[in-house]
Design a protein around this motif. Structure first.
Motif, PDB file in Angstrom:
ATOM      1  N   PHE A 158       4.769  19.561  33.820  1.00  0.00           N
ATOM      2  CA  PHE A 158       3.883  18.724  34.795  1.00  0.00           C
ATOM      3  C   PHE A 158       5.064  18.011  35.686  1.00  0.00           C
ATOM      4  N   THR A 159       4.451  17.119  36.691  1.00  0.00           N
ATOM      5  CA  THR A 159       5.426  16.459  37.498  1.00  0.00           C
ATOM      6  C   THR A 159       6.086  15.356  36.378  1.00  0.00           C
ATOM      7  N   LEU A 160       7.372  14.860  36.921  1.00  0.00           N
ATOM      8  CA  LEU A 160       7.872  13.758  36.238  1.00  0.00           C
ATOM      9  C   LEU A 160       7.138  12.767  36.041  1.00  0.00           C
ATOM     10  N   ALA A 161       6.187  12.435  36.969  1.00  0.00           N
ATOM     11  CA  ALA A 161       5.423  10.989  37.000  1.00  0.00           C
ATOM     12  C   ALA A 161       4.449  11.311  35.709  1.00  0.00           C
ATOM     13  N   GLU A 162       3.850  12.644  35.788  1.00  0.00           N
ATOM     14  CA  GLU A 162       2.947  12.866  34.687  1.00  0.00           C
ATOM     15  C   GLU A 162       3.453  12.887  33.100  1.00  0.00           C
ATOM     16  N   ASN A 163       4.869  13.370  33.041  1.00  0.00           N
ATOM     17  CA  ASN A 163       5.771  13.143  31.959  1.00  0.00           C
ATOM     18  C   ASN A 163       5.989  12.053  31.411  1.00  0.00           C
ATOM     19  N   LEU A 164       6.358  11.045  32.313  1.00  0.00           N
ATOM     20  CA  LEU A 164       6.501   9.525  31.897  1.00  0.00           C
ATOM     21  C   LEU A 164       5.220   8.781  31.621  1.00  0.00           C
ATOM     22  N   THR A 165       4.019   9.043  32.179  1.00  0.00           N
ATOM     23  CA  THR A 165       2.970   8.350  31.594  1.00  0.00           C
ATOM     24  C   THR A 165       1.803   9.070  31.046  1.00  0.00           C
ATOM     25  N   PHE A 166       1.837  10.385  31.261  1.00  0.00           N
ATOM     26  CA  PHE A 166       0.682  11.184  30.483  1.00  0.00           C
ATOM     27  C   PHE A 166      -0.745  10.566  31.282  1.00  0.00           C
ATOM     28  N   GLY A 167      -0.574  10.632  32.869  1.00  0.00           N
ATOM     29  CA  GLY A 167      -1.674  10.439  33.639  1.00  0.00           C
ATOM     30  C   GLY A 167      -2.091   8.808  33.662  1.00  0.00           C
ATOM     31  N   LYS A 168      -1.401   7.928  33.040  1.00  0.00           N
ATOM     32  CA  LYS A 168      -1.609   6.629  33.155  1.00  0.00           C
ATOM     33  C   LYS A 168      -0.817   5.940  34.683  1.00  0.00           C
ATOM     34  N   GLU A 169      -1.472   4.718  35.073  1.00  0.00           N
ATOM     35  CA  GLU A 169      -0.913   4.396  36.325  1.00  0.00           C
ATOM     36  C   GLU A 169       0.644   4.096  36.014  1.00  0.00           C
ATOM     37  N   ILE A 170       1.450   4.178  36.914  1.00  0.00           N
ATOM     38  CA  ILE A 170       2.896   4.425  36.651  1.00  0.00           C
ATOM     39  C   ILE A 170       3.500   3.010  37.395  1.00  0.00           C
ATOM     40  N   ASN A 171       4.061   2.171  36.853  1.00  0.00           N
ATOM     41  CA  ASN A 171       4.812   0.881  37.008  1.00  0.00           C
ATOM     42  C   ASN A 171       6.103   1.200  37.872  1.00  0.00           C
ATOM     43  N   TYR A 172       6.339   1.343  39.346  1.00  0.00           N
ATOM     44  CA  TYR A 172       7.416   1.982  39.979  1.00  0.00           C
ATOM     45  C   TYR A 172       8.680   1.097  39.499  1.00  0.00           C
ATOM     46  N   ALA A 173       8.475  -0.452  39.567  1.00  0.00           N
ATOM     47  CA  ALA A 173       9.237  -1.310  39.257  1.00  0.00           C
ATOM     48  C   ALA A 173      10.139  -1.084  37.941  1.00  0.00           C
ATOM     49  N   LYS A 174       9.334  -0.864  36.963  1.00  0.00           N
ATOM     50  CA  LYS A 174      10.004  -0.506  35.540  1.00  0.00           C
ATOM     51  C   LYS A 174      10.377   0.776  35.838  1.00  0.00           C
ATOM     52  N   VAL A 175      10.136   1.748  36.377  1.00  0.00           N
ATOM     53  CA  VAL A 175      10.772   2.953  36.574  1.00  0.00           C
ATOM     54  C   VAL A 175      12.305   2.786  37.129  1.00  0.00           C
ATOM     55  N   GLU A 176      12.064   2.335  38.228  1.00  0.00           N
ATOM     56  CA  GLU A 176      13.395   1.998  38.919  1.00  0.00           C
ATOM     57  C   GLU A 176      14.672   1.333  37.948  1.00  0.00           C
ATOM     58  N   LYS A 177      13.996   0.278  37.269  1.00  0.00           N
ATOM     59  CA  LYS A 177      14.880  -0.364  36.395  1.00  0.00           C
ATOM     60  C   LYS A 177      15.569   0.556  35.370  1.00  0.00           C
ATOM     61  N   ILE A 178      14.736   0.988  34.555  1.00  0.00           N
ATOM     62  CA  ILE A 178      15.031   2.024  33.542  1.00  0.00           C
ATOM     63  C   ILE A 178      16.167   3.088  34.026  1.00  0.00           C
ATOM     64  N   PHE A 179      15.474   3.717  35.198  1.00  0.00           N
ATOM     65  CA  PHE A 179      16.360   4.907  35.565  1.00  0.00           C
ATOM     66  C   PHE A 179      17.825   4.530  35.944  1.00  0.00           C
ATOM     67  N   ALA A 180      17.944   3.369  36.345  1.00  0.00           N
ATOM     68  CA  ALA A 180      19.169   2.671  36.771  1.00  0.00           C
ATOM     69  C   ALA A 180      20.129   2.604  35.395  1.00  0.00           C
ATOM     70  N   ILE A 181      19.486   2.183  34.455  1.00  0.00           N
ATOM     71  CA  ILE A 181      20.258   1.834  33.083  1.00  0.00           C
ATOM     72  C   ILE A 181      20.663   3.409  32.590  1.00  0.00           C
ATOM     73  N   LEU A 182      19.796   4.207  32.693  1.00  0.00           N
ATOM     74  CA  LEU A 182      19.801   5.686  31.837  1.00  0.00           C
ATOM     75  C   LEU A 182      20.527   6.574  32.957  1.00  0.00           C
ATOM     76  N   GLY A 183      20.926   6.053  34.071  1.00  0.00           N
ATOM     77  CA  GLY A 183      21.547   6.974  35.045  1.00  0.00           C
ATOM     78  C   GLY A 183      20.670   7.992  35.778  1.00  0.00           C
ATOM     79  N   LEU A 184      19.208   7.848  35.512  1.00  0.00           N
ATOM     80  CA  LEU A 184      18.336   8.924  36.192  1.00  0.00           C
ATOM     81  C   LEU A 184      18.135   8.752  37.300  1.00  0.00           C
ATOM     82  N   ASP A 185      18.710   7.582  37.917  1.00  0.00           N
ATOM     83  CA  ASP A 185      18.590   7.354  39.607  1.00  0.00           C
ATOM     84  C   ASP A 185      19.251   8.392  40.231  1.00  0.00           C
TER      85      ASP A 185
END
Length: 553
Positions: free
Chosen positions: A441-468
């Motif tokens: 699926f898309t990465l957005a779908e893999n992260l939330t499985f169809g639920k609304e995505i919180n982009y602020a949280k995504v940005e913070k977590i991606f920065a911590i894990l080096g996914l940015d």
């Protein structure tokens, strides 16, 4: 079989259209057959037979035909008879089209609803079910089994709906002409039923066995392609091919037995039908030529009626053979669909999750827990370390309700987890499993499985894990697909996405099962710092061999 017919009978509008069309088809089939009688009367020079009664209210069906063609007017009589035949057969085929189209539409609707219901039911099964039943078997149920079911039970449901009306229509014609000949004919035909019954006796068990073997074929193919790397490195292509070939041969043998019986039913019934017709010709010729109790044109219609009867009767005899196979297939499918829904009770986590004298042994005999006690308090961070085989992952699966203990209690604030519907209970948890899995699926779908995505949280977590940095290289950002089994990303990147998925879930309890296997030291430290500072989860349970987590609690 109840769910099948429940789904089938739910579309009352389409069923009403089918039923009315089939009845109209039967009526016009009967009238079309009767319309042949005046044609032969004209050809045999017996037009006067049509003028004896012309009231439309008379019960003799020939009088209705006579009323329509006006046989007293000799001019254009042949044309009117021909026009009547064309009109009646045209109306017959119009209703045949309407019924066939509506039946095909109902079949597609039923197949769609059944697949949806089966897939939804399978998803509600506990993890223990998926450990006991192979992936190939489940896939076979959703695809091959339902396909075969539609080709057997549904198609023969159609036959059982449509053909009896045709039998009744044609039977009424031949019975009207000569009750004596009709009953003698069907007495002879009754012998064929004994042979057909004998042939179909084993079809149910053979059909079920065939589907089980096909499920094993699917499973072998899936395991082969999923483990292609191991297969190649161990040069074991021949080993896997031999297993696949063996099951194919077994399937071929079973299908051969089924097909032989199905194939024999039709020609045997047809041959016995021809014997019966020969018997009719012998008896009928005496009634026409000697006793003169039947007119020549009526005898021709009688023979045509018997020939028309052969087709629906043959289909009905075959329907029993296919239905027996279909019953075996249906047993595999509907054991899933007919499951009763679990009682729903919304869980509340205000104090603790507690294990009391829990015992658990795997089906292979491996004992993991014996009178095991454990508690996880709200607000607590608990770390489990230890050697492999200690039962850490089993503990997590029991807590999540994915496995069921053999005895003992697992309680949430004093309430047994068995009181909760699994889906509702799992809303308490954000889980990062040991098995790293990305879907195509898309990465957005893999992260939330169809639920609304919180982009602020995504940005913070991606920065911590080096996914940015990984995201910057992707052409479609979060809309990029992960590929089958996440093969577009490295093992470390897949694990980071799995951790991000868990952290983005809004839940009370975060459960991490070996979350750092593929992570470098810097990323592990960043993750631990994030968990210390942020208060996204009230309670955390970690299973890890990483020494840094020992200091975390």
């Amino acid at each position: 079989m109840k769910p099948f017919f429940k789904i089938l009978l739910s579309d009352k509008k389409t069923l009403a259209t089918i039923l009315l069309s089939v009845i109209a088809y039967g009526i016009f089939s009967s009238l079309a057959l009767w319309s042949v009688s005046p044609l032969f009367s004209v050809l045999f020079g017996k037009e006067n037979l049509l003028t004896e009664q012309t009231s439309i209210f008379n019960f003799n069906p020939k009088n209705l035909i006579a009323f329509l063609i006006e046989p007293s007017k000799s001019e254009g009589l042949f044309f009117r008879v021909s026009l009547l035949i064309i009109s009646l057969f045209g109306l017959r085929n119009l209703f045949a089209f309407t019924s066939n189209f509506s039946l095909s539409l109902l079949q597609e609707k039923t197949s769609l609803k059944l697949r949806k219901q089966l897939f939804e039911t399978l998803l509600q099964n506990p993890l223990s079910y998926f450990e006991a039943v192979s992936t190939g078997e489940n896939i076979s149920k959703i695809t091959q089994d339902i396909e075969r079911l539609m080709a057997t039970v549904f198609q023969n449901f159609v036959i059982l709906l449509k053909e009896p009306i045709l039998v009744l229509a044609y039977f009424s014609v031949v019975l009207w002409i000569s009750p004596k000949l009709t009953f003698l004919t069907f007495a002879v035909c009754g012998v064929s039923l004994v042979f057909i019954r004998f042939l179909t006796k084993t079809l149910k068990s053979q059909g079920k066995l065939g589907q089980e073997i096909f499920a094993r074929i699917t499973e072998i193919a899936k395991e082969t392609f999923d483990g292609i790397l191991l297969l190649k490195t161990f040069r074991s292509e021949k080993f896997f091919f031999s297993k696949f070939e063996k099951e194919l041969q077994n399937y071929f043998k079973v299908r051969g037995k089924v097909i032989s019986r199905q194939s024999l039913a039709s020609p045997l019934s047809e041959f016995l039908g021809i014997l019966a017709l020969t018997f009719v010709l012998i008896l009928g010729s005496e009634e026409v030529l000697v006793e003169k109790t039947i007119s020549p044109d009526d005898f021709v219609v009688f023979l045509l009626g018997l020939f028309q009867l052969m087709s629906p009767l043959k289909k009905l005899s075959n329907a029993n053979a296919f239905l027996q196979e279909g019953k075996g297939i249906a047993e595999r499918i509907f054991t899933e669909v007919e499951q009763e829904a679990v009682k729903t009770k919304s869980p509340k986590f205000e104090k603790e999750i507690r294990f009391e004298k829990v015992n658990f042994t795997y089906p292979n005999g491996t004992k993991v827990f014996e009178d095991f006690d454990f508690s996880l308090q709200k607000g607590e961070t608990k770390i489990f370390t230890g050697e492999n085989g200690f039962g850490k992952t089993t503990l997590v699966k029991l807590m999540l309700g994915l496995l069921k203990s053999n005895s003992g209690k697992i309680l949430v604030d004093g309430v047994s987890v068995e009181k909760f519907e699994l889906g509702t209970y799992l809303e308490l948890f954000a889980f990062v499993p040991q098995e790293v899995r990305l879907f195509d699926f898309t990465l957005a779908e893999n992260l939330t499985f169809g639920k609304e995505i919180n982009y602020a949280k995504v940005e913070k977590i991606f920065a911590i894990l080096g996914l940015d940095k990984v995201l910057e290289k992707l052409p479609k950002d979060l809309e990029t697909k992960g590929g089958e089994l996440g093969n577009k990303f490295s093992g470390g990147e897949r694990q980071k996405f799995a951790i991000a998925r868990g952290l983005l879930r809004e839940a009370e309890i975060l459960v991490l099962d070996e979350p750092t296997t593929y992570l470098d030291e810097k990323t592990v430290e960043s993750l631990l710092e994030f968990l210390r500072i942020e208060n996204w989860f009230s309670t955390i349970l970690v299973i890890s061999h990483n020494e840094k987590f020992k200091e975390f609690s």
